[in-house]
Design an enzyme around this catalytic site. Sequence first.
Site, PDB file in Angstrom:
ATOM      1  N   HIS A  10       0.833  -1.223   0.000  1.00 55.00           N
ATOM      2  CA  HIS A  10       0.000   0.000   0.000  1.00 55.00           C
ATOM      3  C   HIS A  10       0.853   1.251   0.000  1.00 55.00           C
ATOM      4  O   HIS A  10       0.361   2.334  -0.269  1.00 55.00           O
ATOM      5  CB  HIS A  10      -0.878   0.041   1.252  1.00 55.00           C
ATOM      6  N   HIS A  25       6.162   6.795   5.884  1.00 48.89           N
ATOM      7  CA  HIS A  25       5.722   6.268   4.603  1.00 48.89           C
ATOM      8  C   HIS A  25       5.149   7.426   3.782  1.00 48.89           C
ATOM      9  O   HIS A  25       5.002   8.541   4.303  1.00 48.89           O
ATOM     10  CB  HIS A  25       4.649   5.176   4.799  1.00 48.89           C
ATOM     11  N   HIS A  43       2.292   8.795   0.515  1.00 49.90           N
ATOM     12  CA  HIS A  43       1.103   8.633  -0.327  1.00 49.90           C
ATOM     13  C   HIS A  43       1.345   9.503  -1.547  1.00 49.90           C
ATOM     14  O   HIS A  43       1.916  10.599  -1.419  1.00 49.90           O
ATOM     15  CB  HIS A  43      -0.156   9.113   0.414  1.00 49.90           C
ATOM     16  N   GLU A  58      -2.852  13.422   0.735  1.00 49.49           N
ATOM     17  CA  GLU A  58      -4.103  13.053   1.415  1.00 49.49           C
ATOM     18  C   GLU A  58      -4.780  14.306   1.951  1.00 49.49           C
ATOM     19  O   GLU A  58      -5.939  14.571   1.645  1.00 49.49           O
ATOM     20  CB  GLU A  58      -3.805  12.046   2.533  1.00 49.49           C
ATOM     21  N   HIS A 116       4.217  10.867   5.811  1.00 50.87           N
ATOM     22  CA  HIS A 116       3.710  10.711   7.176  1.00 50.87           C
ATOM     23  C   HIS A 116       4.789  10.094   8.056  1.00 50.87           C
ATOM     24  O   HIS A 116       5.318   9.029   7.728  1.00 50.87           O
ATOM     25  CB  HIS A 116       2.464   9.820   7.183  1.00 50.87           C
ATOM     26  N   THR A 130      -5.338   6.995   8.103  1.00 52.19           N
ATOM     27  CA  THR A 130      -5.985   7.208   6.806  1.00 52.19           C
ATOM     28  C   THR A 130      -6.083   5.904   6.014  1.00 52.19           C
ATOM     29  O   THR A 130      -6.478   5.912   4.849  1.00 52.19           O
ATOM     30  CB  THR A 130      -5.210   8.232   5.947  1.00 52.19           C
TER      31      THR A 130
END
Length: 263
Positions: free
Chosen positions: A66, A91, A93, A104, A117, A198
């Site tokens: 992910h 990590h 996104h 996000e 994050h 999230t």
Amino acid sequence: GAKWTYDGPQGQDHWSQHYPYCGGALQSPIDLKSDLLRFDPTLRPIEVQNYNLSPNEQLTLGNNGHSVQLSLSPTMSISSLRNRYTAAQLHFHWGSPSRPAGSEHTVNSKQYAAELHVVHYNSDKYPNISTAVDKSDGLAVLGVLVEVGMFNPAFDHILKFINRIMYRDQKVKVPAFNIRALLPTRLDEYYRYDGSLTTPPCYPSVLWTVFRNPITVSRQQFLTLAATLYSSNAQDSASMSLSNNYRKTQPVDNRLVLASFKE
Ligand SMILES: NS(=O)(=O)c1cc(-c2ccccc2)cc(-c2ccccc2)c1
Ligand SMILES: [Zn+2]
């Protein structure tokens, strides 16, 4: 748990079927809208400890299907909050090569190219992250918006190993580096609100700090992040690209969204 995705039949609109909190209150991310913000003069600059790790130390860089995540040293912490929060992992996104819009949190509906994050847990109250993850005062996540611009040397400490973790569940040991260099220069200007993970299980356990100022990465660096990873594992015949791994913004409801700065 059951596998979830960002799109399709196990996509984010269906998460609440297996993860009830995802359909509950205090969800993240949110749109950080100017007319929602309340300036709070008591919000102090974020102070981090021991973020400047030695290259003799090794961290684990992994593809969890992910996101790309980097384990962090338990010597790292946030010391300016009511409790001490110890670092666990960081990590990202991101969007896709053709659409560099994958943050996000959004600012007045503007979506940035990506978002970093840095996840910490309340080590004053909980012995480890697993016990902290579902407690209302369990986690503190630092969010950093990422836009395409100048080359980012710190980001390359991660990118230069990313072709070793192309597939889900691949991990590699990498030399540690100065994680502070991944944060914006100013740690005194940020948004603050009570929110959630999230990703499933979406526990409402996160004290969110999203810095006002984005960091930059070069277009080439963004493309490397957005075009290298797969969400499928090496054995799978059909490879699935790992991109657009961001949750849509959630209802703020009657939450207070604070700002440590005046616009
Ligand atoms: N996006 S996030 O910050 O809310 C977040 C936090 C944590 C997290 C990590 C350790 C302890 C506790 C929470 C894990 C993820 C995650 C991202 C991709 C795949 C699976 C999980 C995401
Ligand atoms: Zn995240």
